[in-house]
Design an enzyme around this catalytic site. Structure first.
Site, mmCIF file in Angstrom:
data_model
loop_
_atom_site.group_PDB
_atom_site.id
_atom_site.type_symbol
_atom_site.label_atom_id
_atom_site.label_comp_id
_atom_site.label_asym_id
_atom_site.label_seq_id
_atom_site.Cartn_x
_atom_site.Cartn_y
_atom_site.Cartn_z
ATOM 1 N N LEU A 22 96.481 47.284 44.895
ATOM 2 C CA LEU A 22 97.507 46.503 44.204
ATOM 3 C C LEU A 22 97.550 46.855 42.728
ATOM 4 O O LEU A 22 98.627 46.986 42.149
ATOM 5 C CB LEU A 22 97.239 45.013 44.389
ATOM 6 C CG LEU A 22 97.561 44.472 45.777
ATOM 7 C CD1 LEU A 22 97.157 43.009 45.876
ATOM 8 C CD2 LEU A 22 99.046 44.612 46.085
ATOM 9 N N ALA A 23 96.396 47.013 42.102
ATOM 10 C CA ALA A 23 96.389 47.307 40.668
ATOM 11 C C ALA A 23 96.813 48.753 40.410
ATOM 12 O O ALA A 23 97.747 49.005 39.647
ATOM 13 C CB ALA A 23 94.995 47.036 40.086
ATOM 14 N N LEU A 77 94.938 38.906 44.360
ATOM 15 C CA LEU A 77 96.197 39.643 44.456
ATOM 16 C C LEU A 77 96.987 39.464 43.169
ATOM 17 O O LEU A 77 97.625 40.385 42.658
ATOM 18 C CB LEU A 77 97.010 39.151 45.655
ATOM 19 C CG LEU A 77 96.306 39.166 47.012
ATOM 20 C CD1 LEU A 77 97.278 38.804 48.129
ATOM 21 C CD2 LEU A 77 95.700 40.525 47.293
ATOM 22 N N ARG A 106 84.360 27.807 47.801
ATOM 23 C CA ARG A 106 83.590 28.851 48.484
ATOM 24 C C ARG A 106 82.112 28.875 48.132
ATOM 25 O O ARG A 106 81.266 29.024 49.013
ATOM 26 C CB ARG A 106 84.204 30.214 48.140
ATOM 27 C CG ARG A 106 85.578 30.368 48.713
ATOM 28 C CD ARG A 106 86.211 31.682 48.346
ATOM 29 N NE ARG A 106 87.525 31.745 49.012
ATOM 30 C CZ ARG A 106 88.372 32.747 48.906
ATOM 31 N NH1 ARG A 106 88.072 33.783 48.162
ATOM 32 N NH2 ARG A 106 89.522 32.729 49.528
ATOM 33 N N GLY A 127 92.754 55.264 42.107
ATOM 34 C CA GLY A 127 92.817 54.085 42.984
ATOM 35 C C GLY A 127 94.267 53.675 43.178
ATOM 36 O O GLY A 127 95.076 53.716 42.246
ATOM 37 N N HIS A 147 81.933 39.147 49.517
ATOM 38 C CA HIS A 147 83.372 39.326 49.637
ATOM 39 C C HIS A 147 84.001 40.034 48.447
ATOM 40 O O HIS A 147 84.798 40.940 48.600
ATOM 41 C CB HIS A 147 84.013 37.959 49.831
ATOM 42 C CG HIS A 147 85.490 38.008 50.057
ATOM 43 N ND1 HIS A 147 86.072 38.872 50.955
ATOM 44 C CD2 HIS A 147 86.516 37.310 49.507
ATOM 45 C CE1 HIS A 147 87.389 38.690 50.937
ATOM 46 N NE2 HIS A 147 87.677 37.777 50.066
ATOM 47 N N GLU A 206 90.129 44.560 40.392
ATOM 48 C CA GLU A 206 88.748 44.134 40.658
ATOM 49 C C GLU A 206 87.730 45.011 39.932
ATOM 50 O O GLU A 206 86.592 44.603 39.729
ATOM 51 C CB GLU A 206 88.473 44.144 42.175
ATOM 52 C CG GLU A 206 87.168 43.452 42.563
ATOM 53 C CD GLU A 206 86.896 43.455 44.063
ATOM 54 O OE1 GLU A 206 87.801 43.790 44.842
ATOM 55 O OE2 GLU A 206 85.768 43.115 44.458
ATOM 56 N N ARG A 233 85.690 33.324 41.988
ATOM 57 C CA ARG A 233 87.137 33.561 42.079
ATOM 58 C C ARG A 233 87.758 32.561 43.039
ATOM 59 O O ARG A 233 87.289 32.382 44.152
ATOM 60 C CB ARG A 233 87.414 34.973 42.573
ATOM 61 C CG ARG A 233 88.898 35.288 42.674
ATOM 62 C CD ARG A 233 89.109 36.706 43.142
ATOM 63 N NE ARG A 233 88.649 36.924 44.503
ATOM 64 C CZ ARG A 233 89.325 36.550 45.591
ATOM 65 N NH1 ARG A 233 90.485 35.949 45.475
ATOM 66 N NH2 ARG A 233 88.842 36.776 46.798
ATOM 67 N N SER A 258 89.836 33.474 57.988
ATOM 68 C CA SER A 258 90.537 32.825 56.874
ATOM 69 C C SER A 258 89.957 31.454 56.554
ATOM 70 O O SER A 258 89.625 30.667 57.441
ATOM 71 C CB SER A 258 92.011 32.680 57.200
ATOM 72 O OG SER A 258 92.618 31.857 56.224
#
EC number: 1.3.5.1
Lengths: 245, 641
Positions: B50-51, B448, B337, B47, B408, B432, B442, B291
């Site tokens: 970002l991670a 991020l 949310r 993968g 999401h 994730e 979350r 957004s």
């Protein structure tokens, strides 16, 4: 809607390739272009045919993975749009639509509409970065950046690396892509120490990969889904000439 | 589906002592690897988001031999790129009272008290370094005229701690990590394998020692061995078929690791995002997020009367229900949310939804346009309005947007300890793909932060402690052959069914089932129904799926079928986890557990634990509980009224 599709089919890099005609019926105007191809592929699978291979992933216009030439235009005729964000309501009922892969020697076809854009990664490897190992960065506020520069750097940084610029260019030039990265990093103080070596190495790599030169026809910026400006090419040329002195 | 309860998990490896010292303590106690020995150690990172991208780049910089894998054609395409809003960091550049402790507090509370205090505190500490790192890389964050970084507030926080790069923060941060990764590829420390998909984990001598991957271009099955394996393969929201995830996001890597012994933490925790463009037809392949920032100025409403089919402009004020403002006067349209999502579902369930199928509510900018002028609204939200118009063909300046909640982000994932190591020695899981830092919900701008914290700072330290015990010697040939056999067997089986339904049609049906019974609202009855239906559907899949072509060359239909097969198994575990958790928390709303006025009711005495599921070799999952202790944040009921 009913459409006649003329799709480029090519079994692999060694295959000559050919256009194949398909009829699609029951296309909803609300479908995205890729969803229309999904519908075609579902049918082809059930009929025992090979579905059309195409690249796609995020389907929200940002990953840069999808890319095909639609009616002769990279990503289709709607401006500043990726293929995944192109919707069928822009097509006439009964129309004939031709679909082809990006065509450029540095983007060899893998299968059907899927091409290999690894050459873009290699251009970045040549110098499209700031050398800063994790943990060695100074406090983020220690180097102020003019807002105008930060905004302009951002505009160049929005490039998604889809390759439409290359596909549209009569010379198959990657100058918009390379210029965008050179401009992005060159506008920021963090990018200065490696600015000269970056311009030299990235331009050299672009040539090594077999991309053509830029003759300012502007087709690249016309099809760029992110509206990257031709200015980045001028910036690349200035940086290159200055560094080559 | 039954389950048994196994031994509780007592040790998460978090050091004891004051919470602000724990990460320092762990770093000091971690064994170091001599630079000359690092060259002899190989780490596989699967993968490149970002991670994974940041981890592979950092491990390469440190001197390890790294092999990086992604299924896309370039590491720059990972789905982290789609994140819009921003990244949190406790910099307190605004002087508005922010601190590491406050970010820690907000995150634990926002996660509805189902996250670990030690991990979250470390996340808040490291957040500060992430911004420094990204800025030094040339990430073009928004700036003030004075040249300093701009911030905004997000997701209910009362301080301004979210750093952003217009609406493309994920893209810019990912490109930063991608460029660092490409630099290491050029330097020869990272060997990159694009268009490769991990299909199994190789375990030898009780340790994770490699992966079996398929080269998606040639179809070749390859074995890659290493001293440690890192999974950074993202979330599994695509189990619902329709979600905001990229189409290729899947569960295969973590699911196969789970089958080989890695516990799966809180699989049922799914975040539902309230502001997505509603589904428009059966053909639809994915959902697009609008957004959350739109709710700063947009007002959410539905008609007062069920079945009112007038155009929105023809419905007078007296016939409109601004339900968020009515039910939650203190927070109004800016409730978190989970609350906003469920409220939308409730009014649609009452028959008051708008648009095709009645699954939508209005997000109306008429008041904002009247108050601020069209130009001001265009400046603030123009790109989002344009995106909406492109997808729906409707003009949001003259007609309210229609929005509906959508899947999401998944807070569940493979269970990891404080070192980010799974229950399989040598298998680390970051971003994730692990379960660790977000609890049951979350907060915005936190994903991020976690991906980069894990990849740049946490994993590179903790994995060293493990690798100090290496190199781990030869990998048993029998272990590799067994994994290879599993992979080729499964591919052969998929190709030989020759049925009459496509993998996508099964995926759609599974997704609908999951959305109906394991989505925003879950009931015992619904979950039992799903647990009955999933095995039937899976059996039909294995007897009636049609996968064209063969195992050689690019075969996207085969790729998809393999992923759908794993989604069936995961879906079953998600439903089981949701069924056993007879409380409501975060995005997990059990209808049987609510307050008198219909709010989520947590059961802290019964369920203040992480549910870590072990794959039962006889098919019966084993539940291991990790108790959650809250020493620094007092557990309270969240209220937004």
């Amino acid at each position: 809607m009913n459409l006649t599709l003329k799709v480029w089919r090519q079994n692999g890099p060694g295959d000559a390739g050919r256009m194949v005609t398909y009829q699609v019926t029951d296309v909803s105007p609300d479908m995205s272009f890729l969803e229309m191809l999904d519908v075609l592929n579902e049918r082809l699978i059930l009929e025992g045919d090979d579905p059309v291979a195409f690249d796609h992933d995020c389907r929200e216009g940002i990953c840069g993975m999808c890319g095909m030439v639609i009616n002769g235009v990279a990503h289709g005729e709607q401006r500043a749009t990726t293929t995944c964000q192109l919707h069928m309501r822009h097509f006439e009922d009964g129309a004939t639509v031709t679909i082809e892969p990006w065509r450029a020697a540095p983007f060899p076809v893998i299968k059907d509409l899927v091409v290999d854009r690894g050459s873009f990664d290699r251009i970045i490897q040549a110098g499209g970065f700031v050398s800063v190992p994790a943990g060695s960065a100074p406090d983020a506020h220690s180097v102020p950046v003019k807002k105008e520069n930060a905004d302009a750097a951002f505009d160049a940084a929005t490039c998604i690396g889809c390759g439409a610029c290359v596909a549209a260019c009569p010379n198959g030039s990657a100058s918009l892509f390379t210029g965008a990265k050179i401009t992005h990093l060159g506008l920021l103080p963090q990018g200065q120490p490696e600015r000269d070596s970056r311009a030299l190495a990235m331009v050299e790599q672009m040539d090594l990969e077999g991309f053509g030169g830029c003759t300012n026809t502007g087709e690249c910026t016309a099809v760029c889904p992110k509206g990257i400006s031709l200015d980045v090419i001028a910036q690349m040329n200035r940086d290159y000439l200055k560094a080559a002195k | 589906m039954n389950y048994t309860t196994g031994e509780p998990i007592r040790d998460t490896k978090a050091p004891a002592g004051p919470i602000e010292d724990r990460w320092d303590t762990r770093r000091f106690s971690a064994k170091l690897v001599n630079p000359a020995n690092k060259r002899k150690l190989t780490v596989i990172v699967v993968g490149t988001g970002l991670a994974g991208g940041s981890a592979a780049a950092t491990l390469g910089e440190l001197g390890y031999k790294v092999k990086s894998f992604c299924y896309q054609d370039s590491p720059r395409r990972a789905h982290s790129i789609a994140a819009q809003g921003g990244i949190n960091a406790a910099k307190n550049y605004r002087g508005d009272g922010d601190s590491i402790h406050r970010l820690f507090y907000d995150t634990v509370k926002g996660g509805d008290f189902r996250a670990r205090e030690s991990n979250v505190y470390r996340l808040a500490q490291v957040s500060v370094n992430i911004i420094d790192q990204a800025v030094a890389q040339g990430v073009p964050f928004a700036r003030e005229y004075g040249g300093l970084l701009d911030t905004r507030s997000f997701g209910g926080a009362q301080v301004s701690r979210t750093f952003y790069a217009r609406g493309q923060t994920g893209q810019q941060l990912l490109l930063g990590a991608y460029q660092a990764l490409e630099r290491q590829i050029a330097a020869g420390t990272v060997e990159m394998h694009t268009r490769h998909e991990m299909l199994d984990l190789v375990i030898s001598g009780g340790r994770a020692r490699g992966v079996i991957v398929r080269d998606l271009v040639t179809g070749e099955i390859e074995t890659h061995l290493a001293d440690a394996v890192v999974l950074a393969t993202g979330g599994y929201g695509n189990v619902f078929f329709l979600s905001t995830n990229a189409k290729g996001c899947n569960t295969t890597a973590i699911w196969r690791a789970h089958r080989r012994g890695a516990y799966f933490g809180n699989p049922c925790y799914t975040q539902i995002h309230p502001t997505c463009i509603p589904v428009s037809g059966e053909y639809q392949s994915k959902l697009t997020l609008m957004s959350e920032s739109l709710r700063n100025d947009g007002r959410v409403w539905v008609p007062v009367t069920a079945g009112d089919s007038r155009a929105p402009g023809d419905i007078p004020e007296s016939d409109r229900d601004y339900y968020l403002e009515r039910i939650y006067p203190a927070f109004g349209n800016l409730v978190p949310r989970d609350i906003a999502s469920r409220a939308a579902k409730n009014v649609c369930d009452e028959g008051r939804g708008v648009g095709p199928g009645g699954l939508g509510v209005y997000l109306d900018f008429a008041d904002a346009i009247a108050r601020l002028g069209r130009d001001a609204v265009e400046k603030k939200y123009g790109n989002l309005f344009e995106m909406y118009e492109r997808i729906t063909g409707e003009d949001p300046y003259t007609r309210p947007m229609r929005i509906y909640p959508a899947v999401h982000y998944t807070m569940g994932g493979l269970w990891v300890d404080y070192d980010l190591q799974s229950t399989i020695p040598g298998l680390f899981v970051i971003g994730e793909a692990n379960f660790s830092d977000h609890g049951a919900n979350r907060l915005g701008a936190s994903a991020l932060m976690q991906g980069l914290a894990d990849g740049y700072f946490v994993l590179p330290t903790t994995i060293g402690d493990y690798l100090a015990g290496g190199p781990f010697g030869e990998v048993g040939k029998a272990d590799v052959d067994e994994a290879l056999g599993q992979v080729t067997g499964k591919i052969g089986r998929l190709l030989s069914v020759g049925g009459t339904r496509t993998a996508d049609s099964f995926h759609r049906e599974l997704g609908k089932l999951m959305w109906d019974h394991c989505g925003m609202e879950r009931t015992e009855e619904g979950l039992r129904k799903a647990l009955e239906r999933i095995p039937e559907l899976r059996e039909e899949f294995w007897n009636n799926v049609k996968v064209p072509g063969d195992e050689e060359g690019l075969n996207q239909a085969l790729e998809r079928a393999g992923r759908v097969a794993d989604f069936f198994d995961l879906a079953e575990l998600m439903c089981l986890d949701a069924l056993h958790r007879t409380e409501s928390c975060g995005g997990h709303f059990r209808a049987e557990s609510q307050t008198e006025d219909g709010e989520a009711l947590r059961d802290d005495d019964g369920f203040a634990y992480v549910a870590a599921w072990e794959y039962g070799q006889d098919g019966t999952p084993v539940l291991h509980k990790e108790e959650l202790d809250y020493e620094y944040v007092k557990m309270t009921q969240r209220s937004y009224k």
